[in-house]
Design an enzyme around this catalytic site. Structure first.
Site, PDB file in Angstrom:
ATOM      1  N   HIS A 200     -13.459   2.998   0.350  1.00  0.00           N
ATOM      2  CA  HIS A 200     -13.442   1.945   1.385  1.00  0.00           C
ATOM      3  C   HIS A 200     -14.102   0.653   0.895  1.00  0.00           C
ATOM      4  CE1 HIS A 200     -13.730   5.469   4.474  1.00  0.00           C
ATOM      5  NE2 HIS A 200     -12.461   5.103   4.360  1.00  0.00           N
TER       6      HIS A 200
ATOM      7  N   ASN B 164       0.873  -1.177   0.000  1.00  0.00           N
ATOM      8  CA  ASN B 164       0.000   0.000   0.000  1.00  0.00           C
ATOM      9  C   ASN B 164       0.907   1.224   0.000  1.00  0.00           C
ATOM     10  OD1 ASN B 164      -1.830   2.015   0.527  1.00  0.00           O
ATOM     11  ND2 ASN B 164      -2.657   1.093   2.380  1.00  0.00           N
TER      12      ASN B 164
ATOM     13  N   GLU C 294      -8.602  -4.906   5.364  1.00  0.00           N
ATOM     14  CA  GLU C 294      -8.515  -4.614   3.932  1.00  0.00           C
ATOM     15  C   GLU C 294      -7.369  -5.375   3.262  1.00  0.00           C
ATOM     16  OE1 GLU C 294      -8.905  -0.611   5.479  1.00  0.00           O
ATOM     17  OE2 GLU C 294      -9.913  -0.042   3.640  1.00  0.00           O
TER      18      GLU C 294
ATOM     19  N   ARG D 247      -2.544  -2.089  -3.429  1.00  0.00           N
ATOM     20  CA  ARG D 247      -3.776  -1.329  -3.163  1.00  0.00           C
ATOM     21  C   ARG D 247      -3.781  -0.064  -4.019  1.00  0.00           C
ATOM     22  NH1 ARG D 247      -5.255   2.914   1.374  1.00  0.00           N
ATOM     23  NH2 ARG D 247      -7.445   3.092   0.875  1.00  0.00           N
TER      24      ARG D 247
ATOM     25  N   ARG E 219     -13.043  16.311   7.153  1.00  0.00           N
ATOM     26  CA  ARG E 219     -13.785  16.589   5.908  1.00  0.00           C
ATOM     27  C   ARG E 219     -15.226  16.980   6.215  1.00  0.00           C
ATOM     28  NH1 ARG E 219     -12.185  10.933   3.281  1.00  0.00           N
ATOM     29  NH2 ARG E 219     -10.231  10.891   4.427  1.00  0.00           N
TER      30      ARG E 219
END
Ligand code: ADP
Length: 403
Positions: free
Chosen positions: A180, A7, A389, A91, A241
Site C-alpha cells: 500500500h 492496474n 492511488e 501499477r 488474513r
C-alpha cells in the site's frame, strides 16, 4: 498531459485516464473476466453513468484495445485520438529490491521485472502481461512501472530486517517490504497539504484500513516502518488474513489440520482474520449487522471488531515510540471512511498521549477530501482522507517521462 493508469489483475484490467493539467479523472473503468466466459468492460466518462460493453476479451491485449476504443469513442470517449495519451503508468505490487523507484519500461527493466515474480506471485506476472500487451498496442507511448513497495524501501535496516541468518537475507531477499506504499505516500502528502506544513517537518502515522490493512510510520515524508512484511499477510488482523502469528503456531496448526505448507499459507491468507474470528464475515457491513442481531454470532462478530481495533492500537502505539513525536494520525480506505466507531475504538484511552477524537465529527462517511476529526483537547491531528492511488501513479509516471 494525459496519463493512462493501468492496474492489471489475473482476469481484470482497471484503468483511469487522468488530465495532469488539473489532475481530473477524464474517464475510468474496468475490464473484467478476461479470458473467461462473459467478459465485459465497465466504462465511465466523467460524471456520467457507467456503461457496460459485453465483448469477448480473450487476453489483456483485447482488453487494452477495448479501453482505447472507448476512450476515443464519439459518444463515450474523452479524447479525439490515441495520440493525446502522453504516457502510461502501470501499477506493480512488488518491487523487491530490484527497483527502488518508478522506472521507465525498457527491454532491460522488463527483463528485471521478471525477477520480482516470486515476490508477488499473485500480482506481478499479471502486471507484466498487461505491460507487454500495452506495448504491442501502443508501441510509441512511454510507459512507467510504479511499484506499491518502493515507498517503504527507505525504512532503516533495523526496521526491514527479520531476525534470521544474515546470509539468508542476502541470498534470498527475505525482509520486510510492506505494501500500500502509494496510498501511505498519498495520504501523508495530503495531510501535510491540509495542515499547511512542509511534510519534511511532520511525523505522521498512516493507517490504510481496507480488506487488506497496513499501518506506517512516516517521518518527514520518509517511511520508517510498516506493519506488512515480506508479503501482505503480516501486521494487523485483516478481512481474511491472519496478520502477525507465531511461526511455530503455523507448524502446529498445519500438523493438526493435516495441511501442507501451501495449504496452511492459503488458510492464513483466506480463512483467517475477521472472517475466521467471526465465523465467516470479512466485511465490516456484515460484521456490524451480525453484532446488531446479537447472540453467540453477534458476540463473535464483536470479538472480530475488537481484535481488529486492538491490533491497530498496538501498531499506532509502537509507531508513536518509533517516531518519538507524532503530529498527525491519518486514516484511509474503506474501513476508515465508512466506520467512524472503529477509529474511536483504535484511539480510545489515548488522551494521556495527546490523542483525542471528536466523536461528533467522526461520522460514518467521508465525502470531503479531508475529514478533520481532531478533538478540541487533542495535541495530535486526526484526519480521515480518502486515498487516491491512481493519482500517485499518474504523478510518478509524469515525473519519470518528463525527466
Ligand atoms: P480493498 O480496496 O482492500 O478491497 P476497501 O478499501 O474497499 O478494501 O475497504 C473494504 C472495507 O471497507 C470492507 O470491510 C467494507 O465493509 C468497508 N466498507 C466499504 N464501504 C462501506 C460502507 N458503505 N459502509 C461500511 N463499510 C464499508
Amino acid at each position: 498531459m494525459k496519463v493512462l493508469v493501468l492496474n492489471a489483475g489475473s482476469s481484470s484490467l482497471k484503468y483511469q485516464l487522468i488530465d495532469m493539467e488539473n489532475e481530473s479523472v477524464l474517464a475510468k473503468g474496468n475490464c473484467d473476466r478476461i479470458g473467461i466466459d462473459g467478459s465485459f468492460c465497465k466504462h465511465k466518462k466523467g460524471d456520467n453513468d457507467n456503461i457496460i460493453i459485453e465483448k469477448e476479451l480473450k487476453n489483456h491485449k483485447d482488453a487494452i484495445e477495448v479501453i482505447l476504443s472507448l476512450l476515443v469513442d464519439k459518444e463515450n470517449g474523452v479524447i479525439a485520438s490515441m495520440d493525446e495519451i502522453s504516457a502510461v503508468g502501470h501499477r506493480v505490487v512488488a518491487s523487491g529490491e530490484y527497483f527502488t523507484e518508478p522506472t521507465l519500461v525498457t527491454d532491460e527493466s522488463l527483463e528485471r521485472m521478471k525477477k520480482t515474480f516470486e515476490l508477488g506471485p499473485l500480482h506481478n506476472p499479471h502486471a507484466y502481461t498487461g505491460v507487454i500487451a500495452c506495448r504491442e498496442v501502443m508501441p510509441n507511448v512511454p510507459m512507467v512501472l510504479v511499484f506499491d513497495t518502493t515507498f517503504h524501501l527507505t525504512m532503516p535496516e533495523k526496521a526491514y530486517m527479520y531476525n534470521i541468518k544474515y546470509e539468508d537475507y542476502e541470498n534470498f531477499h527475505v525482509r520486510r517490504y510492506g505494501a500500500h506504499g502509494t496510498s501511505h505516500k498519498f495520504v501523508s502528502g495530503k495531510a501535510a497539504e491540509y495542515l499547511g506544513k512542509d511534510i519534511k517537518d511532520l511525523n505522521i502515522i498512516t493507517c490504510h484500513l481496507g480488506n487488506g490493512s497496513s499501518i506506517s510510520a512516516v517521518k518527514g515524508g520518509v517511511c520508517q516502518d510498516t506493519s506488512m512484511g515480506f508479503t501482505p499477510l503480516a501486521g494487523v488482523c485483516m478481512g481474511t488474513r491472519s496478520g502477525d502469528i507465531d511461526a511455530s503456531a503455523v507448524e502446529f496448526l498445519a500438523k493438526k489440520k493435516g495441511m501442507d505448507i501451501y495449504e496452511i499459507t492459503y488458510y492464513l491468507n483466506h480463512d483467517c482474520g475477521l472472517k475466521g474470528l467471526s465465523g465467516g464475515y470479512s466485511d465490516f457491513r456484515d460484521l456490524r449487522s451480525q453484532v446488531e442481531k446479537g447472540g453467540e454470532e453477534g458476540r463473535r462478530a464483536q470479538l472480530a471488531l475488537d481484535k481488529f481495533a486492538y491490533d491497530c492500537k498496538k501498531y499506532v502505539g509502537a509507531y508513536m515510540a518509533v517516531l518519538g513525536r507524532v503530529d498527525c494520525i491519518v486514516f484511509t480506505a474503506g474501513i476508515s471512511e465508512w466506520n467512524g466507531f472503529i477509529i474511536n475504538d483504535i484511539l480510545d484511552g489515548m488522551e494521556n498521549y495527546g490523542i483525542q477524537v471528536d466523536k461528533e465529527k467522526n461520522t460514518d462517511s467521508c465525502s470531503t477530501p479531508v475529514k478533520d476529526i481532531t478533538g478540541k483537547d487533542s495535541k495530535v491531528k486526526i484526519l480521515v482522507i480518502p486515498t487516491n492511488e491512481e493519482l500517485v501513479i499518474a504523478r510518478e509516471t509524469k515525473d519519470v517521462v518528463s525527466k
